[in-house]
Design a protein around this motif. Sequence first.
Motif, PDB file in Angstrom:
ATOM      1  N   LYS A 143       0.834  -1.197   0.000  1.00  0.00           N
ATOM      2  CA  LYS A 143       0.000   0.000   0.000  1.00  0.00           C
ATOM      3  C   LYS A 143       0.873   1.252   0.000  1.00  0.00           C
ATOM      4  O   LYS A 143       1.990   1.255   0.510  1.00  0.00           O
ATOM      5  CB  LYS A 143      -0.918   0.005   1.224  1.00  0.00           C
ATOM      6  CG  LYS A 143      -1.955  -1.109   1.218  1.00  0.00           C
ATOM      7  CD  LYS A 143      -2.840  -1.043   2.440  1.00  0.00           C
ATOM      8  CE  LYS A 143      -3.878  -2.158   2.410  1.00  0.00           C
ATOM      9  NZ  LYS A 143      -4.749  -2.139   3.611  1.00  0.00           N
ATOM     10  N   LEU A 149      -4.394   1.572  -2.579  1.00  0.00           N
ATOM     11  CA  LEU A 149      -3.901   0.322  -3.142  1.00  0.00           C
ATOM     12  C   LEU A 149      -3.105   0.569  -4.419  1.00  0.00           C
ATOM     13  O   LEU A 149      -3.352   1.543  -5.139  1.00  0.00           O
ATOM     14  CB  LEU A 149      -5.072  -0.613  -3.425  1.00  0.00           C
ATOM     15  CG  LEU A 149      -5.853  -1.069  -2.186  1.00  0.00           C
ATOM     16  CD1 LEU A 149      -7.071  -1.873  -2.587  1.00  0.00           C
ATOM     17  CD2 LEU A 149      -4.966  -1.884  -1.257  1.00  0.00           C
ATOM     18  N   PHE A 156     -12.922  -5.748  -4.511  1.00  0.00           N
ATOM     19  CA  PHE A 156     -11.851  -6.065  -3.580  1.00  0.00           C
ATOM     20  C   PHE A 156     -12.325  -7.129  -2.602  1.00  0.00           C
ATOM     21  O   PHE A 156     -13.520  -7.406  -2.477  1.00  0.00           O
ATOM     22  CB  PHE A 156     -11.412  -4.817  -2.797  1.00  0.00           C
ATOM     23  CG  PHE A 156     -10.957  -3.675  -3.655  1.00  0.00           C
ATOM     24  CD1 PHE A 156      -9.648  -3.601  -4.096  1.00  0.00           C
ATOM     25  CD2 PHE A 156     -11.835  -2.674  -4.031  1.00  0.00           C
ATOM     26  CE1 PHE A 156      -9.223  -2.555  -4.891  1.00  0.00           C
ATOM     27  CE2 PHE A 156     -11.428  -1.620  -4.820  1.00  0.00           C
ATOM     28  CZ  PHE A 156     -10.115  -1.563  -5.250  1.00  0.00           C
ATOM     29  N   THR A 157     -11.370  -7.713  -1.893  1.00  0.00           N
ATOM     30  CA  THR A 157     -11.667  -8.637  -0.810  1.00  0.00           C
ATOM     31  C   THR A 157     -10.989  -8.135   0.460  1.00  0.00           C
ATOM     32  O   THR A 157     -10.097  -7.286   0.409  1.00  0.00           O
ATOM     33  CB  THR A 157     -11.172 -10.059  -1.135  1.00  0.00           C
ATOM     34  OG1 THR A 157      -9.746 -10.020  -1.360  1.00  0.00           O
ATOM     35  CG2 THR A 157     -11.860 -10.600  -2.373  1.00  0.00           C
ATOM     36  N   THR A 158     -11.406  -8.670   1.589  1.00  0.00           N
ATOM     37  CA  THR A 158     -10.853  -8.245   2.872  1.00  0.00           C
ATOM     38  C   THR A 158     -10.465  -9.456   3.709  1.00  0.00           C
ATOM     39  O   THR A 158     -10.994 -10.558   3.527  1.00  0.00           O
ATOM     40  CB  THR A 158     -11.871  -7.397   3.660  1.00  0.00           C
ATOM     41  OG1 THR A 158     -13.058  -8.183   3.898  1.00  0.00           O
ATOM     42  CG2 THR A 158     -12.241  -6.132   2.900  1.00  0.00           C
ATOM     43  N   GLU A 162      -9.366  -5.767   6.833  1.00  0.00           N
ATOM     44  CA  GLU A 162      -8.383  -5.026   6.038  1.00  0.00           C
ATOM     45  C   GLU A 162      -8.459  -5.462   4.582  1.00  0.00           C
ATOM     46  O   GLU A 162      -8.548  -6.658   4.285  1.00  0.00           O
ATOM     47  CB  GLU A 162      -6.972  -5.258   6.569  1.00  0.00           C
ATOM     48  CG  GLU A 162      -5.903  -4.494   5.807  1.00  0.00           C
ATOM     49  CD  GLU A 162      -4.505  -4.764   6.331  1.00  0.00           C
ATOM     50  OE1 GLU A 162      -3.543  -4.210   5.773  1.00  0.00           O
ATOM     51  OE2 GLU A 162      -4.383  -5.541   7.299  1.00  0.00           O
ATOM     52  N   VAL A 163      -8.413  -4.502   3.672  1.00  0.00           N
ATOM     53  CA  VAL A 163      -8.470  -4.811   2.245  1.00  0.00           C
ATOM     54  C   VAL A 163      -7.196  -5.537   1.832  1.00  0.00           C
ATOM     55  O   VAL A 163      -6.081  -5.108   2.153  1.00  0.00           O
ATOM     56  CB  VAL A 163      -8.647  -3.520   1.425  1.00  0.00           C
ATOM     57  CG1 VAL A 163      -8.645  -3.836  -0.068  1.00  0.00           C
ATOM     58  CG2 VAL A 163      -9.946  -2.827   1.801  1.00  0.00           C
ATOM     59  N   THR A 164      -7.348  -6.653   1.125  1.00  0.00           N
ATOM     60  CA  THR A 164      -6.193  -7.417   0.669  1.00  0.00           C
ATOM     61  C   THR A 164      -5.558  -6.734  -0.543  1.00  0.00           C
ATOM     62  O   THR A 164      -6.180  -5.915  -1.223  1.00  0.00           O
ATOM     63  CB  THR A 164      -6.607  -8.844   0.293  1.00  0.00           C
ATOM     64  OG1 THR A 164      -7.621  -8.784  -0.724  1.00  0.00           O
ATOM     65  CG2 THR A 164      -7.165  -9.580   1.506  1.00  0.00           C
ATOM     66  N   PRO A 166      -4.518  -6.355  -4.203  1.00  0.00           N
ATOM     67  CA  PRO A 166      -5.025  -6.921  -5.455  1.00  0.00           C
ATOM     68  C   PRO A 166      -3.904  -7.213  -6.445  1.00  0.00           C
ATOM     69  O   PRO A 166      -2.761  -6.769  -6.289  1.00  0.00           O
ATOM     70  CB  PRO A 166      -5.945  -5.818  -5.980  1.00  0.00           C
ATOM     71  CG  PRO A 166      -5.316  -4.557  -5.462  1.00  0.00           C
ATOM     72  CD  PRO A 166      -4.688  -4.896  -4.137  1.00  0.00           C
ATOM     73  N   GLU A 226      -9.666 -16.275  -3.542  1.00  0.00           N
ATOM     74  CA  GLU A 226     -10.623 -15.927  -2.493  1.00  0.00           C
ATOM     75  C   GLU A 226     -11.944 -16.660  -2.719  1.00  0.00           C
ATOM     76  O   GLU A 226     -12.337 -16.935  -3.855  1.00  0.00           O
ATOM     77  CB  GLU A 226     -10.869 -14.413  -2.491  1.00  0.00           C
ATOM     78  CG  GLU A 226      -9.607 -13.576  -2.325  1.00  0.00           C
ATOM     79  CD  GLU A 226      -9.124 -13.524  -0.895  1.00  0.00           C
ATOM     80  OE1 GLU A 226      -9.834 -14.038  -0.009  1.00  0.00           O
ATOM     81  OE2 GLU A 226      -8.035 -12.956  -0.654  1.00  0.00           O
ATOM     82  N   SER A 241      -6.018 -12.450  -4.941  1.00  0.00           N
ATOM     83  CA  SER A 241      -5.335 -11.387  -4.212  1.00  0.00           C
ATOM     84  C   SER A 241      -3.928 -11.852  -3.865  1.00  0.00           C
ATOM     85  O   SER A 241      -3.524 -12.979  -4.190  1.00  0.00           O
ATOM     86  CB  SER A 241      -6.108 -11.029  -2.928  1.00  0.00           C
ATOM     87  OG  SER A 241      -6.072 -12.115  -2.015  1.00  0.00           O
ATOM     88  N   GLN A 243      -2.282 -12.385  -0.506  1.00  0.00           N
ATOM     89  CA  GLN A 243      -2.573 -12.430   0.926  1.00  0.00           C
ATOM     90  C   GLN A 243      -2.247 -13.821   1.452  1.00  0.00           C
ATOM     91  O   GLN A 243      -2.553 -14.822   0.799  1.00  0.00           O
ATOM     92  CB  GLN A 243      -4.044 -12.104   1.195  1.00  0.00           C
ATOM     93  CG  GLN A 243      -4.425 -12.080   2.658  1.00  0.00           C
ATOM     94  CD  GLN A 243      -3.713 -10.976   3.421  1.00  0.00           C
ATOM     95  OE1 GLN A 243      -3.763  -9.811   3.039  1.00  0.00           O
ATOM     96  NE2 GLN A 243      -3.029 -11.333   4.490  1.00  0.00           N
TER      97      GLN A 243
END
Length: 262
Positions: A143, A149, A156-158, A162-164, A166, A226, A241, A243
Amino acid sequence: MRVSEMKKRRESGNLLLDRTRGVYDRFYQGTVLGPPQDVLAFGVVVQIRPVNISVCRQQVADQNLVLSVVITQEGLHRNCNTINEMCDLTVAPSPHPALRNSFRIVSPNEDDRTGQYLAYGEKFRLQALEPADEPMYVFSGPKRLNLSLPVDKAFFTTKNGEVTLPLGLVSHKNCGPSARVPTSHTHFFCAHKDPDLRFESEGKTIPVHNPLIIVHAVTNRNLAVENVLANTLFGPEFQVSVQTYKNVYKRETWKNQWKFTY
């Protein structure tokens, strides 16, 4: 829209329906994987498949879910008909190897290492098959200082609120020391799926079809599929993502386990 104007657009192929059909046919244009080998090597064309997606009891193995490129509505409205930086990445069914779901393993720098074997812990880049005159690489990044981002995406996914991070695509001209995206943000490496064997597997060749972990080098986070769907122009597809997901035994879950296939 007037009838006369609609007829002109239809005759010239500029209707949104015609452009969508053309993009769909282009992205699903067949490709040839390989050349097949027992171990991974630079220069080969592969598909990247999740080992397992444990979201329900329904069997999804026959759908051949693989990492894929999907065009966005913005790209479609801008008359983009090939893979570009406005495309997103998802995990989608692959009825056959195509432009959108096949990637070439290339060197992390400008050296041509075609034919050399890829080892655990060795950095590489994933290149889309089109366009041929302007290579497109898969990338991610940390970030920014304002917590924005590095990739502009429509969904988006979390994780734990917290946003992962991308995934996106960047062209060769926009990737470099003084460019928009540093070259290091396109670097990935493979790690053994068993944490107890990672140290001793460093430097060894990677057998094809073996489950493994794909790590983004800069963020040290893993490529993840995800259990969240994204409604794309190609239909509902799984989001991806960067993550890391681990269980109580400190081992990566199914979200981080992948394999390269021909």
